[in-house]
Scaffold this motif. Structure first.
Motif, PDB file in Angstrom:
ATOM      1  N   MET A 180       0.833  -1.204   0.000  1.00 52.26           N
ATOM      2  CA  MET A 180       0.000   0.000   0.000  1.00 52.26           C
ATOM      3  C   MET A 180       0.868   1.254   0.000  1.00 52.26           C
ATOM      4  N   THR A 181       0.440   2.242  -0.794  1.00 53.36           N
ATOM      5  CA  THR A 181       1.001   3.594  -0.753  1.00 53.36           C
ATOM      6  C   THR A 181      -0.108   4.557  -0.365  1.00 53.36           C
ATOM      7  N   ASN A 182       0.207   5.826  -0.340  1.00 53.41           N
ATOM      8  CA  ASN A 182      -0.809   6.824  -0.043  1.00 53.41           C
ATOM      9  C   ASN A 182      -1.936   6.813  -1.058  1.00 53.41           C
ATOM     10  N   ALA A 183      -1.622   6.360  -2.288  1.00 54.07           N
ATOM     11  CA  ALA A 183      -2.605   6.423  -3.373  1.00 54.07           C
ATOM     12  C   ALA A 183      -3.494   5.191  -3.442  1.00 54.07           C
ATOM     13  N   GLY A 184      -3.137   4.098  -2.780  1.00 48.27           N
ATOM     14  CA  GLY A 184      -3.992   2.921  -2.849  1.00 48.27           C
ATOM     15  C   GLY A 184      -3.238   1.634  -2.604  1.00 48.27           C
ATOM     16  N   ILE A 185      -3.905   0.550  -2.946  1.00 50.39           N
ATOM     17  CA  ILE A 185      -3.390  -0.795  -2.679  1.00 50.39           C
ATOM     18  C   ILE A 185      -3.088  -1.498  -3.987  1.00 50.39           C
ATOM     19  N   GLY A 186      -2.029  -2.309  -4.000  1.00 45.36           N
ATOM     20  CA  GLY A 186      -1.595  -2.983  -5.211  1.00 45.36           C
ATOM     21  C   GLY A 186      -2.112  -4.399  -5.320  1.00 45.36           C
ATOM     22  N   PRO A 187      -1.685  -5.125  -6.349  1.00 36.40           N
ATOM     23  CA  PRO A 187      -2.119  -6.511  -6.539  1.00 36.40           C
ATOM     24  C   PRO A 187      -1.566  -7.425  -5.456  1.00 36.40           C
ATOM     25  N   ALA A 188      -2.225  -8.542  -5.286  1.00 34.07           N
ATOM     26  CA  ALA A 188      -1.870  -9.461  -4.202  1.00 34.07           C
ATOM     27  C   ALA A 188      -0.900 -10.526  -4.681  1.00 34.07           C
ATOM     28  N   SER A 189      -0.041 -10.923  -3.766  1.00 34.30           N
ATOM     29  CA  SER A 189       0.773 -12.122  -3.976  1.00 34.30           C
ATOM     30  C   SER A 189       0.174 -13.229  -3.124  1.00 34.30           C
ATOM     31  N   SER A 190       0.282 -14.426  -3.593  1.00 33.56           N
ATOM     32  CA  SER A 190      -0.324 -15.546  -2.873  1.00 33.56           C
ATOM     33  C   SER A 190       0.645 -16.720  -2.814  1.00 33.56           C
ATOM     34  N   ALA A 191       0.304 -17.663  -1.979  1.00 35.31           N
ATOM     35  CA  ALA A 191       1.097 -18.877  -1.820  1.00 35.31           C
ATOM     36  C   ALA A 191       0.125 -20.045  -1.657  1.00 35.31           C
ATOM     37  N   PRO A 192       0.587 -21.272  -1.850  1.00 34.50           N
ATOM     38  CA  PRO A 192      -0.299 -22.428  -1.643  1.00 34.50           C
ATOM     39  C   PRO A 192      -0.861 -22.449  -0.222  1.00 34.50           C
ATOM     40  N   LEU A 193      -1.984 -23.119  -0.062  1.00 35.98           N
ATOM     41  CA  LEU A 193      -2.608 -23.224   1.260  1.00 35.98           C
ATOM     42  C   LEU A 193      -1.610 -23.800   2.265  1.00 35.98           C
ATOM     43  N   CYS A 194      -1.694 -23.279   3.465  1.00 34.86           N
ATOM     44  CA  CYS A 194      -0.803 -23.749   4.532  1.00 34.86           C
ATOM     45  C   CYS A 194      -1.656 -24.240   5.693  1.00 34.86           C
ATOM     46  N   SER A 195      -1.327 -25.390   6.217  1.00 35.64           N
ATOM     47  CA  SER A 195      -2.094 -25.991   7.310  1.00 35.64           C
ATOM     48  C   SER A 195      -1.359 -25.810   8.628  1.00 35.64           C
ATOM     49  N   THR A 196      -2.114 -25.453   9.661  1.00 32.72           N
ATOM     50  CA  THR A 196      -1.538 -25.403  11.004  1.00 32.72           C
ATOM     51  C   THR A 196      -1.187 -26.815  11.462  1.00 32.72           C
ATOM     52  N   LEU A 197      -0.339 -26.908  12.483  1.00 33.75           N
ATOM     53  CA  LEU A 197       0.075 -28.212  12.994  1.00 33.75           C
ATOM     54  C   LEU A 197      -1.048 -28.845  13.811  1.00 33.75           C
ATOM     55  N   ASP A 198      -0.914 -30.155  14.006  1.00 35.46           N
ATOM     56  CA  ASP A 198      -1.910 -30.853  14.831  1.00 35.46           C
ATOM     57  C   ASP A 198      -1.811 -30.370  16.274  1.00 35.46           C
ATOM     58  N   GLU A 199      -2.966 -30.355  16.931  1.00 33.69           N
ATOM     59  CA  GLU A 199      -3.004 -29.888  18.313  1.00 33.69           C
ATOM     60  C   GLU A 199      -2.410 -30.951  19.234  1.00 33.69           C
ATOM     61  N   ILE A 200      -1.592 -30.506  20.200  1.00 37.76           N
ATOM     62  CA  ILE A 200      -0.992 -31.400  21.180  1.00 37.76           C
ATOM     63  C   ILE A 200      -1.830 -31.336  22.445  1.00 37.76           C
ATOM     64  N   HIS A 201      -2.432 -32.478  22.805  1.00 36.72           N
ATOM     65  CA  HIS A 201      -3.316 -32.498  23.976  1.00 36.72           C
ATOM     66  C   HIS A 201      -2.525 -32.280  25.251  1.00 36.72           C
ATOM     67  N   GLY A 202      -3.167 -31.641  26.166  1.00 35.33           N
ATOM     68  CA  GLY A 202      -2.542 -31.366  27.446  1.00 35.33           C
ATOM     69  C   GLY A 202      -1.876 -30.005  27.498  1.00 35.33           C
ATOM     70  N   THR A 203      -1.754 -29.364  26.361  1.00 32.07           N
ATOM     71  CA  THR A 203      -1.173 -28.023  26.361  1.00 32.07           C
ATOM     72  C   THR A 203      -2.281 -26.999  26.362  1.00 32.07           C
ATOM     73  N   THR A 204      -1.952 -25.863  26.803  1.00 33.33           N
ATOM     74  CA  THR A 204      -2.928 -24.784  26.884  1.00 33.33           C
ATOM     75  C   THR A 204      -2.607 -23.741  25.824  1.00 33.33           C
ATOM     76  N   THR A 205      -3.614 -23.374  25.048  1.00 34.05           N
ATOM     77  CA  THR A 205      -3.449 -22.347  24.015  1.00 34.05           C
ATOM     78  C   THR A 205      -4.003 -21.039  24.529  1.00 34.05           C
ATOM     79  N   ALA A 206      -3.225 -19.973  24.379  1.00 33.62           N
ATOM     80  CA  ALA A 206      -3.681 -18.666  24.867  1.00 33.62           C
ATOM     81  C   ALA A 206      -4.905 -18.236  24.088  1.00 33.62           C
ATOM     82  N   ALA A 207      -5.905 -17.787  24.846  1.00 36.62           N
ATOM     83  CA  ALA A 207      -7.152 -17.373  24.205  1.00 36.62           C
ATOM     84  C   ALA A 207      -7.130 -15.913  23.805  1.00 36.62           C
ATOM     85  N   ALA A 208      -6.280 -15.143  24.424  1.00 39.32           N
ATOM     86  CA  ALA A 208      -6.258 -13.705  24.118  1.00 39.32           C
ATOM     87  C   ALA A 208      -5.413 -13.449  22.885  1.00 39.32           C
ATOM     88  N   THR A 209      -5.752 -12.389  22.218  1.00 38.34           N
ATOM     89  CA  THR A 209      -4.991 -11.985  21.039  1.00 38.34           C
ATOM     90  C   THR A 209      -3.997 -10.916  21.436  1.00 38.34           C
TER      91      THR A 209
END
Length: 575
Positions: A320-349
């Protein structure tokens, strides 16, 4: 003893002639039209004191000056024929030289200077011959008009022509860092022009412009050099080397580099990182979310947090510049890792000072949609207000499109004129010209050039040879007109002869051709509905006539502004 033969005798004769008539010296001066010239004449003021002097046109007579142009009493000027004649020397020191301002060809001829020295036959006489020839035009003074992302309008006042008419103006354009040898030169063969628009420039770039005037004698010196910087535009290139990396069951790191420098079109301020979840069970994507990240490094990165485990995500990055937004670049879909049980994931952002989180809809542009809710009869919804305002605005009539004509096409210079159409319910406030490559869609308009409401002609200088489509719109406070007729022009290199370079195309015909190229309609799809409409109309007409005959009264019919009626009976059903 004096010899009367040979040179001594001739010298004696010359001395006697000077004694009786006063000696006259001569000189020839050649100058050009429009310049100031000085004709030299001096005497010994220390010896004689301040003396009266006069200048005239033609040979110096026995008394006074013939066709006198200026006279002085030795202290100041006592009379002059015109303000163009001046004595600018130091009169007290005996400098009585004549200066003529902005000489013309008619000033050519002999000029005589006479200094009144006391005594018989003592006056000092001097004759000079002035020849004034036509010269090159004076330099042009060029000024910058409106500067946009890809265009600039330059203006100038015609300079002094040097005594013969100006035939051409030359405009040189170059990047500021480049030498003038690399400049693009355009020749305008219309001496009455006072402005031109240079197009196809690059956004956020600094250019130099200079001009020359040309007549039959030669080319003027260079004008002042105009330096200007085009406005920024939205980037034309996507960010480079974009990569996605799953760090955990709820985070993905996105890395990328800035777009190519020549496609940035300004100062990069930030990046827009958008992402959405792919629902494998429903086999569809969910809504977009966006993060705005400040541009800071040569290699940028951002970590997407609070994602779902074992879930694929699509990610886009835009600069983005002051005048606007440009074309997008993309990548192949990416998958998050499997969840490990017993761990706690932070709920806050985690809040990052350089980022802003925005919720998007299914499109790639921000939207604000009114909320739909149940209201009582006395409540007014946002949709009602919006509909009311829209209805009010659309009741006003915008201007009709102008009619554009090509006056001349020479090398890379396009001369256009246009005729305004009906101005609608408000005065026309301006026009703008769009043009694009002939094989591109109007959605990818290359350049927009703005013009004032009183302007009906323009000269466009295109620096990139190609074939283009041009069309124009009229503007008012009530809206923008439909597109004008479309011109197709082929731009060549300066000095290149081009044939068959223009063909007018109407906006309607161009649309029709585009639709025809896309899909061919089957004849049955047109004939069958038409036949059905004709049959239904015939049956309705027969039924009405049969109903009329059953009515009593006169069947003398008339047509008024409310519908079809007949006298002596009830009104028919209005259509």
């Amino acid at each position: 003893m004096i010899s009367l033969r040979g040179k001594p005798f001739a010298l004696c004769c010359n001395f006697l002639f000077c004694l009786l008539t006063g000696c006259v010296s001569g000189e020839t001066i050649i100058t050009t039209v429009g310049t100031d010239v000085t004709l030299r004449c001096t005497y010994d003021a220390r010896y004689y004191g301040k003396l009266a002097v006069c200048w005239g046109r033609g040979s110096v007579p026995n008394r006074g000056c013939a066709n006198q142009v200026i006279k002085s009493d030795g202290t100041s000027v006592t009379s002059r024929l015109s303000e163009r004649y001046l004595l600018l020397g130091n009169l007290g020191e005996g400098d009585v030289s004549l200066t003529i301002r902005q000489v013309e060809e008619s000033d050519s001829g002999t000029y005589g200077c006479r200094v009144d020295i006391p005594g018989w036959f003592n006056d000092q006489k001097q004759e000079l011959t002035l020849t004034v020839k036509a010269g090159r035009p004076f330099p042009v003074t060029v000024k910058a008009g409106e500067v946009n992302q890809r265009t600039i309008t330059v203006r100038w006042n015609p300079p002094f022509d040097g005594g013969v008419p100006i035939t051409d103006f030359i405009i040189d354009l170059k990047n500021k860092q480049e030498p003038w040898d690399s400049a693009v030169r355009s020749t305008l063969s219309h001496a009455q022009l006072i402005r031109a628009t240079l197009v196809d420039l690059h956004p956020a770039k600094t250019y130099n412009v200079r001009m020359f005037a040309v007549n039959s004698v030669g080319m003027s010196e260079s004008s002042n050099v105009l330096t200007f910087t085009t406005k920024e535009a939205a980037p034309e290139g996507p960010p480079l080397d974009m990569r996605l990396e799953a760090l955990s069951s709820d985070t993905i790191r996105v890395t990328w580099k800035p777009p190519r420098a020549d496609l940035t079109n300004g100062i990069l301020l930030s990046y827009k990182v958008t992402y959405r979840e792919y629902d494998a069970d429903a086999r569809k994507f969910k809504g977009w979310q966006a993060i705005i990240k400040k541009a800071m490094h040569e290699v940028e990165s951002h970590i997407l947090r609070n994602l779902k485990p074992s879930t694929e995500y699509a990610v886009l990055v835009q600069a983005m510049t002051n005048a606007g937004i440009g074309p997008a670049s993309s990548a192949p879909l990416c998958s998050t890792l499997d969840e490990i049980h017993g761990t706690t994931t932070a709920a806050a952002t985690t809040d990052f000072p350089s980022t802003t989180t925005l919720v998007w809809d299914t499109g790639l542009t921000f939207k604000t949609l009114p909320r739909i809710r149940t209201t009582s009869a006395t409540e007014t919804t946002f949709a009602d207000i919006w509909w009311e305002q829209t209805t009010t605005r659309t009741s006003s009539v915008p201007p009709d499109p102008p009619v554009v004509e090509l006056q001349e096409l020479t090398d890379n210079i396009i001369s256009l004129s246009w005729s305004p159409g009906f101005e609608g319910d408000g005065p026309i406030t301006g026009y703008f010209l769009e043009y694009k490559a002939v094989n591109a869609s109007w959605e990818y308009t290359k350049t927009v050039v703005d013009f004032g409401p009183d302007q009906t002609e323009a000269t466009i200088i295109e620096i990139t040879p190609s074939t283009y489509n041009l069309r124009m719109f009229a503007m008012s406070s009530l809206g923008i007109s439909k597109a004008s007729n479309v011109l197709t022009v082929t731009i060549g290199e300066p000095g290149q002869q081009i044939n068959d370079t223009v063909s007018p195309v109407s906006a309607d015909s161009q649309t029709a051709v585009t639709e025809d190229d896309g899909h061919g309609a089957h004849p049955a799809a047109i004939i069958v509905p038409v036949v059905l409409v004709v049959l239904i109309g015939a049956m309705a007409t027969a039924w009405q006539l049969r109903r009329i005959k059953r009515k009593k009264g006169s069947l003398s019919m008339l047509l008024n502004d409310r519908g079809l009626r007949y006298k002596g009976s009830e009104s028919l059903q209005e259509f």
